[in-house]
Design an enzyme around this catalytic site. Structure first.
Site, PDB file in Angstrom:
ATOM      1  N   ASP A 160      46.344  43.311  46.568  1.00 14.64           N
ATOM      2  CA  ASP A 160      45.464  42.154  46.422  1.00 14.64           C
ATOM      3  C   ASP A 160      45.684  41.213  47.598  1.00 14.64           C
ATOM      4  O   ASP A 160      46.451  41.508  48.509  1.00 14.64           O
ATOM      5  CB  ASP A 160      45.746  41.428  45.098  1.00 14.64           C
ATOM      6  CG  ASP A 160      46.971  40.542  45.217  1.00 14.64           C
ATOM      7  OD1 ASP A 160      47.957  41.001  45.809  1.00 14.64           O
ATOM      8  OD2 ASP A 160      46.933  39.394  44.739  1.00 14.64           O
ATOM      9  N   GLU A 177      42.163  40.198  34.568  1.00 15.54           N
ATOM     10  CA  GLU A 177      41.901  40.642  35.940  1.00 15.54           C
ATOM     11  C   GLU A 177      40.476  40.316  36.375  1.00 15.54           C
ATOM     12  O   GLU A 177      40.240  39.929  37.518  1.00 15.54           O
ATOM     13  CB  GLU A 177      42.174  42.132  36.085  1.00 15.54           C
ATOM     14  CG  GLU A 177      43.656  42.513  36.016  1.00 15.54           C
ATOM     15  CD  GLU A 177      44.489  41.822  37.083  1.00 15.54           C
ATOM     16  OE1 GLU A 177      43.928  41.392  38.110  1.00 15.54           O
ATOM     17  OE2 GLU A 177      45.707  41.706  36.883  1.00 15.54           O
ATOM     18  N   TYR A 235      41.247  47.284  43.646  1.00 12.67           N
ATOM     19  CA  TYR A 235      42.349  46.420  43.214  1.00 12.67           C
ATOM     20  C   TYR A 235      42.456  46.373  41.695  1.00 12.67           C
ATOM     21  O   TYR A 235      43.544  46.573  41.127  1.00 12.67           O
ATOM     22  CB  TYR A 235      42.192  44.978  43.748  1.00 12.67           C
ATOM     23  CG  TYR A 235      43.044  44.056  42.918  1.00 12.67           C
ATOM     24  CD1 TYR A 235      44.432  44.066  43.056  1.00 12.67           C
ATOM     25  CD2 TYR A 235      42.484  43.267  41.904  1.00 12.67           C
ATOM     26  CE1 TYR A 235      45.242  43.296  42.242  1.00 12.67           C
ATOM     27  CE2 TYR A 235      43.288  42.493  41.088  1.00 12.67           C
ATOM     28  CZ  TYR A 235      44.664  42.514  41.256  1.00 12.67           C
ATOM     29  OH  TYR A 235      45.452  41.778  40.441  1.00 12.67           O
TER      30      TYR A 235
END
Length: 318
Positions: A152, A51, A134
């Site tokens: 996102d 991520e 997010y």
DNA sequence: CATTCGTGGGG
DNA sequence: TCCCCAAGAAT
């Protein structure tokens, strides 16, 4: 749904929305990419690293770097034990090196505060450096199966078109988008989990920003944007300036520093031209011609803790 | 809320 | 060739 009138108001769990759930989820199960951080048995750390790397960086560029990081630092403790300079070097040319800095800091915090275990709650994750709304929601959902509301850029775009009838979402995320995402999300835990990743994948592969593949879309018939005749964006995205910016010079300086274990004298940046990429070469020429910008860019890196000034030159922070 | 912060592949 | 922009965060 919150802040919006029209055909979708108060019908979040209507048969139409349930049909959309089913269609997009089914599409995902048939068409999703086999990404390593999605495979069975992958833990919080693997997802967390992915991520961080995926923040504003395409999947294809992340893949090889992520593999190397996982081989080299399979646990947060492993990265935390290394100096920051190693993380910055291993980050390579992914861009935005502050992400590597914050990921390293997060690994240290996880090691010291969480006994090396990536926290499972959105709240704890959100408190880690480099983890925003997010990323916290994404790690909690993808790694730990929490039914968080993941929003996102892909999901924002799909929702803007499918539910909002707009070509693109607003330039910056709005609270109303989060409310809508929460509203259209399935209540069931596992269903919410699948929905999040499915919508994101649809946005990445089909409902793309430029030239969306509507003929391959599983919810073409339900799409409000299609129904409205695919209206053009109501604004023109302003481009990201690059040429001649401090960012370009910062990148050039970092590219040089990554290749040296010892301080690099500022006046010798140009001596490494032969090993630099063309882009870096161009930027380095600027370093030579505009000393004021070079100094400003270097000052920024020092301030950000991405570089350290020694008596004999500049080096990466240890 | 608007800016800043890297990089490089594809349209 | 040029421009867009990609699983954002911090300030």
């Amino acid at each position: 749904m919150a802040g919006e009138s029209g055909p979708w108001s108060l019908v979040s769990y209507s048969s139409v929305v349930q049909q959309i759930h089913h269609r997009i989820n089914h599409w995902y199960l048939q068409n999703s990419r086999d990404l390593p951080w999605r495979r069975e048995g992958v833990g919080g750390w693997e997802v967390m690293v992915s991520e961080f790397m995926l923040q504003q960086t395409p999947v294809v560029r992340v893949l090889p770097v992520w593999e190397e990081w996982m081989r080299r630092w399979p646990r947060p403790q492993d990265l935390a034990a290394e100096p920051l300079s190693e993380a910055l070097k291993a980050w390579g040319r992914l861009g935005y090196p502050r992400r590597a800095q914050r990921l390293h800091a997060a690994a240290v915090e996880i090691t010291t505060e969480y006994n090396g275990e990536v926290p499972r709650t959105e709240e704890a994750l959100r408190a880690l450096p480099g983890v925003g709304d997010y990323t916290a929601a994404a790690i909690a959902c993808f790694a730990f199966g929490e039914p968080t509301v993941v929003v996102d850029t892909n999901i924002r775009r799909v929702h803007a078109r499918l539910f909002g009838g707009m070509a693109l979402p607003e330039p910056s995320p709005r609270a109303s988008e989060f409310a809508r995402a929460k509203d259209v999300q399935p209540a069931d835990r596992a269903a919410a989990n699948l929905w999040n990743v499915s919508v994101m994948e649809l946005g990445a592969l089909v409902c793309t920003a430029r030239s969306p593949k509507c003929d391959a879309c599983p919810v073409f018939e339900q799409c409000a944007w299609i129904a409205a005749g695919q209206p053009a964006p109501h604004y023109t995205p302003k481009g990201q300036a690059w040429k001649g910016t401090d960012r370009q010079v910062r990148g050039a300086i970092m590219a040089v520093l990554r290749e040296h274990d010892h301080p690099v004298p500022q006046d010798s940046f140009l001596s490494d031209l032969g090993r630099q990429s063309h882009a870096t070469y161009v930027a380095l020429e600027k370093l030579q011609s505009e000393s004021s910008q070079r100094e400003r860019a270097l000052a920024g890196l020092l301030k950000d803790g991405l570089a350290v000034l020694e008596d004999d030159g500049v080096r990466l922070p240890s």
